[in-house]
Motif scaffolding. Sequence first.
Motif, PDB file in Angstrom:
ATOM      1  N   GLU A  52       0.828  -1.203   0.000  1.00 18.09           N
ATOM      2  CA  GLU A  52       0.000   0.000   0.000  1.00 18.09           C
ATOM      3  C   GLU A  52       0.868   1.261   0.000  1.00 18.09           C
ATOM      4  OE1 GLU A  52      -3.497   0.558   0.169  1.00 18.09           O
ATOM      5  OE2 GLU A  52      -3.583  -1.507  -0.520  1.00 18.09           O
ATOM      6  N   SER A  53       0.262   2.382  -0.407  1.00 19.71           N
ATOM      7  CA  SER A  53       1.006   3.636  -0.529  1.00 19.71           C
ATOM      8  C   SER A  53       1.478   4.167   0.820  1.00 19.71           C
ATOM      9  CB  SER A  53       0.135   4.693  -1.220  1.00 19.71           C
ATOM     10  OG  SER A  53      -1.029   4.970  -0.458  1.00 19.71           O
ATOM     11  N   ARG A  54       0.835   3.758   1.929  1.00 16.59           N
ATOM     12  CA  ARG A  54       1.257   4.226   3.244  1.00 16.59           C
ATOM     13  C   ARG A  54       2.420   3.394   3.804  1.00 16.59           C
ATOM     14  NH1 ARG A  54      -4.378   5.335   4.049  1.00 16.59           N
ATOM     15  NH2 ARG A  54      -4.723   7.536   4.542  1.00 16.59           N
ATOM     16  N   VAL A  55       2.966   2.487   3.010  1.00 15.96           N
ATOM     17  CA  VAL A  55       4.080   1.648   3.462  1.00 15.96           C
ATOM     18  C   VAL A  55       5.372   2.132   2.807  1.00 15.96           C
ATOM     19  CG1 VAL A  55       5.031  -0.681   3.589  1.00 15.96           C
ATOM     20  CG2 VAL A  55       2.543  -0.339   3.716  1.00 15.96           C
ATOM     21  N   ARG A  56       6.400   2.310   3.612  1.00 15.00           N
ATOM     22  CA  ARG A  56       7.723   2.645   3.098  1.00 15.00           C
ATOM     23  C   ARG A  56       8.709   1.572   3.549  1.00 15.00           C
ATOM     24  NH1 ARG A  56       4.687   5.602   1.154  1.00 15.00           N
ATOM     25  NH2 ARG A  56       4.838   7.827   0.744  1.00 15.00           N
ATOM     26  N   CYS A  57       9.530   1.100   2.637  1.00 12.92           N
ATOM     27  CA  CYS A  57      10.517   0.064   2.926  1.00 12.92           C
ATOM     28  C   CYS A  57      11.893   0.678   3.165  1.00 12.92           C
ATOM     29  CB  CYS A  57      10.615  -0.924   1.773  1.00 12.92           C
ATOM     30  SG  CYS A  57       9.499  -2.313   1.900  1.00 12.92           S
ATOM     31  N   LEU A  58      12.541   0.236   4.238  1.00 11.99           N
ATOM     32  CA  LEU A  58      13.959   0.527   4.432  1.00 11.99           C
ATOM     33  C   LEU A  58      14.693  -0.745   4.083  1.00 11.99           C
ATOM     34  CD1 LEU A  58      12.298   1.983   6.991  1.00 11.99           C
ATOM     35  CD2 LEU A  58      14.565   2.937   7.276  1.00 11.99           C
ATOM     36  N   ARG A  59      15.391  -0.725   2.981  1.00 10.05           N
ATOM     37  CA  ARG A  59      15.984  -1.943   2.448  1.00 10.05           C
ATOM     38  C   ARG A  59      17.497  -1.934   2.665  1.00 10.05           C
ATOM     39  NH1 ARG A  59      14.121  -3.021  -3.427  1.00 10.05           N
ATOM     40  NH2 ARG A  59      15.606  -1.337  -3.869  1.00 10.05           N
ATOM     41  N   VAL A  60      17.918  -2.549   3.781  1.00  8.70           N
ATOM     42  CA  VAL A  60      19.346  -2.761   3.994  1.00  8.70           C
ATOM     43  C   VAL A  60      19.827  -3.745   2.932  1.00  8.70           C
ATOM     44  CG1 VAL A  60      21.078  -3.631   5.601  1.00  8.70           C
ATOM     45  CG2 VAL A  60      19.135  -2.316   6.467  1.00  8.70           C
ATOM     46  N   ASP A  61      20.970  -3.485   2.353  1.00 13.46           N
ATOM     47  CA  ASP A  61      21.447  -4.321   1.251  1.00 13.46           C
ATOM     48  C   ASP A  61      22.008  -5.642   1.789  1.00 13.46           C
ATOM     49  OD1 ASP A  61      22.226  -5.354  -1.144  1.00 13.46           O
ATOM     50  OD2 ASP A  61      23.479  -3.660  -1.743  1.00 13.46           O
ATOM     51  N   TYR A  62      21.102  -6.481   2.315  1.00 11.29           N
ATOM     52  CA  TYR A  62      21.518  -7.762   2.861  1.00 11.29           C
ATOM     53  C   TYR A  62      21.949  -8.739   1.770  1.00 11.29           C
ATOM     54  CZ  TYR A  62      20.149  -6.759   7.676  1.00 11.29           C
ATOM     55  OH  TYR A  62      20.072  -6.246   8.942  1.00 11.29           O
ATOM     56  N   VAL A  63      21.508  -8.512   0.532  1.00 10.04           N
ATOM     57  CA  VAL A  63      22.000  -9.343  -0.568  1.00 10.04           C
ATOM     58  C   VAL A  63      23.514  -9.173  -0.682  1.00 10.04           C
ATOM     59  CG1 VAL A  63      21.918  -9.782  -3.039  1.00 10.04           C
ATOM     60  CG2 VAL A  63      19.808  -9.230  -1.823  1.00 10.04           C
ATOM     61  N   LYS A  64      23.952  -7.933  -0.716  1.00  8.69           N
ATOM     62  CA  LYS A  64      25.383  -7.661  -0.796  1.00  8.69           C
ATOM     63  C   LYS A  64      26.102  -8.134   0.462  1.00  8.69           C
ATOM     64  CE  LYS A  64      28.768  -3.960  -1.492  1.00  8.69           C
ATOM     65  NZ  LYS A  64      28.960  -2.504  -1.728  1.00  8.69           N
ATOM     66  N   ALA A  65      25.483  -7.917   1.633  1.00  5.73           N
ATOM     67  CA  ALA A  65      26.108  -8.303   2.896  1.00  5.73           C
ATOM     68  C   ALA A  65      26.421  -9.801   2.921  1.00  5.73           C
ATOM     69  CB  ALA A  65      25.187  -7.940   4.063  1.00  5.73           C
ATOM     70  N   ALA A  66      25.406 -10.618   2.617  1.00 10.85           N
ATOM     71  CA  ALA A  66      25.604 -12.070   2.636  1.00 10.85           C
ATOM     72  C   ALA A  66      26.566 -12.513   1.538  1.00 10.85           C
ATOM     73  CB  ALA A  66      24.260 -12.776   2.494  1.00 10.85           C
ATOM     74  N   TYR A  67      26.497 -11.823   0.404  1.00 11.83           N
ATOM     75  CA  TYR A  67      27.415 -12.153  -0.699  1.00 11.83           C
ATOM     76  C   TYR A  67      28.862 -11.917  -0.264  1.00 11.83           C
ATOM     77  CZ  TYR A  67      29.194 -12.549  -5.481  1.00 11.83           C
ATOM     78  OH  TYR A  67      29.878 -12.959  -6.607  1.00 11.83           O
ATOM     79  N   LEU A  68      29.122 -10.753   0.325  1.00 12.24           N
ATOM     80  CA  LEU A  68      30.488 -10.414   0.740  1.00 12.24           C
ATOM     81  C   LEU A  68      31.038 -11.427   1.737  1.00 12.24           C
ATOM     82  CD1 LEU A  68      30.195  -6.532   1.242  1.00 12.24           C
ATOM     83  CD2 LEU A  68      31.469  -7.718  -0.561  1.00 12.24           C
ATOM     84  N   LEU A  69      30.210 -11.823   2.695  1.00  9.94           N
ATOM     85  CA  LEU A  69      30.665 -12.745   3.729  1.00  9.94           C
ATOM     86  C   LEU A  69      30.884 -14.147   3.169  1.00  9.94           C
ATOM     87  CD1 LEU A  69      28.330 -11.484   6.575  1.00  9.94           C
ATOM     88  CD2 LEU A  69      30.794 -11.123   6.403  1.00  9.94           C
ATOM     89  N   THR A  70      29.950 -14.599   2.328  1.00  7.77           N
ATOM     90  CA  THR A  70      30.098 -15.928   1.717  1.00  7.77           C
ATOM     91  C   THR A  70      31.314 -15.952   0.803  1.00  7.77           C
ATOM     92  OG1 THR A  70      27.683 -16.149   1.764  1.00  7.77           O
ATOM     93  CG2 THR A  70      28.907 -17.708   0.398  1.00  7.77           C
TER      94      THR A  70
END
Length: 333
Positions: free
Chosen positions: A149-167
């Motif tokens: 819905e329009s009243r929802v805002r996402c804060l998207r921490v780049d966990y894709v990159k985080a897990a990629y870097l660690l792996t």
Amino acid sequence: MVTRNEVAERAGVSPSVVSYVLNNSNYVSEEKRKAVLKAVEELHYHPNYIGRSLKTKKTNILGLVCDDIRSELFAEITYFSEKYAYDKGYNLFLCTSHQEDAFLSQLVDHRLDGIFLATSIYSTEQINKIAKSGIPVALYGARHYGELESRVRCLRVDYVKAAYLLTERLIQRGFERIAFFPPYKSKVHQFSRKDYRYRGYEDALLAYNYQVDESLISYENDRYDDILNRAVQICGDNLEKYGKVGIVAGNDYLAVLIMNHLKKAGLYDPEKIAITGMDDTASSKIVDPRLTTVGFSKKDIARYVVDFLVEDGNNDGHQVKDIPVYLVEGKSG
């Protein structure tokens, strides 16, 4: 009970000026502001917040829902969120997440002015139900959702990159067996790419021609005991067969719990078991060996959440705020 009119009379101003000062809602000269605050103190005046909320349809309370209030990450985010909210005249209501719709209905019934869902356990439909009730929602976006819905805002921490870097780091250090432990309560299903941490883990494995091995993934995450027992099982099996094993944990708190549990079980050897976390919280700096992790700005998250819920919550148009991450090198992985 002292009334607003009595405060106004003592301060020599109109009742509306008293409201302006207490609500910080309009310009008032410094002289009148001091007179009102002095009268409030002398008369021990306490505003009727319940009556005011009925009139304004605002409670000046924001909700923060997280999976585990013991989590260092959300303790840090809560600290900054409370500070920024207070500066804007708001209080923070903190509670632990529950999956049931009845819990979300109770949240709506509290008539909060905004809710920060710092959790990934709720479905798109559940989140939209809150927003449709008229309450702005800030969502900690650690996985993919459907149309919000329009009243929802996402804060998207780049966990894709985080897990990629660690792996990738563990692969480059020569670890052939790398286990993945999502955070407590995270709903990661077999080979599901909705969870951003899992996606980064899988992307790195495939990029280096590794196979995704289901036996190295922790799917039962509703209880810490289950997670820790799974860590013992995975490490025991792979140390015996392959000599060493790497671990990508969904947050620092979980990584430290796993490390300490393996120490107690007599399995932990930093030369044979590499453990990495995420979020760069306090425990990553004091555990021995110091944790290899991925960090990001908790202040930026808190500031964005409060600003959105207080000022922009009723603006149309779904938006995503991307939060960049950076590698923090330790000695654990």
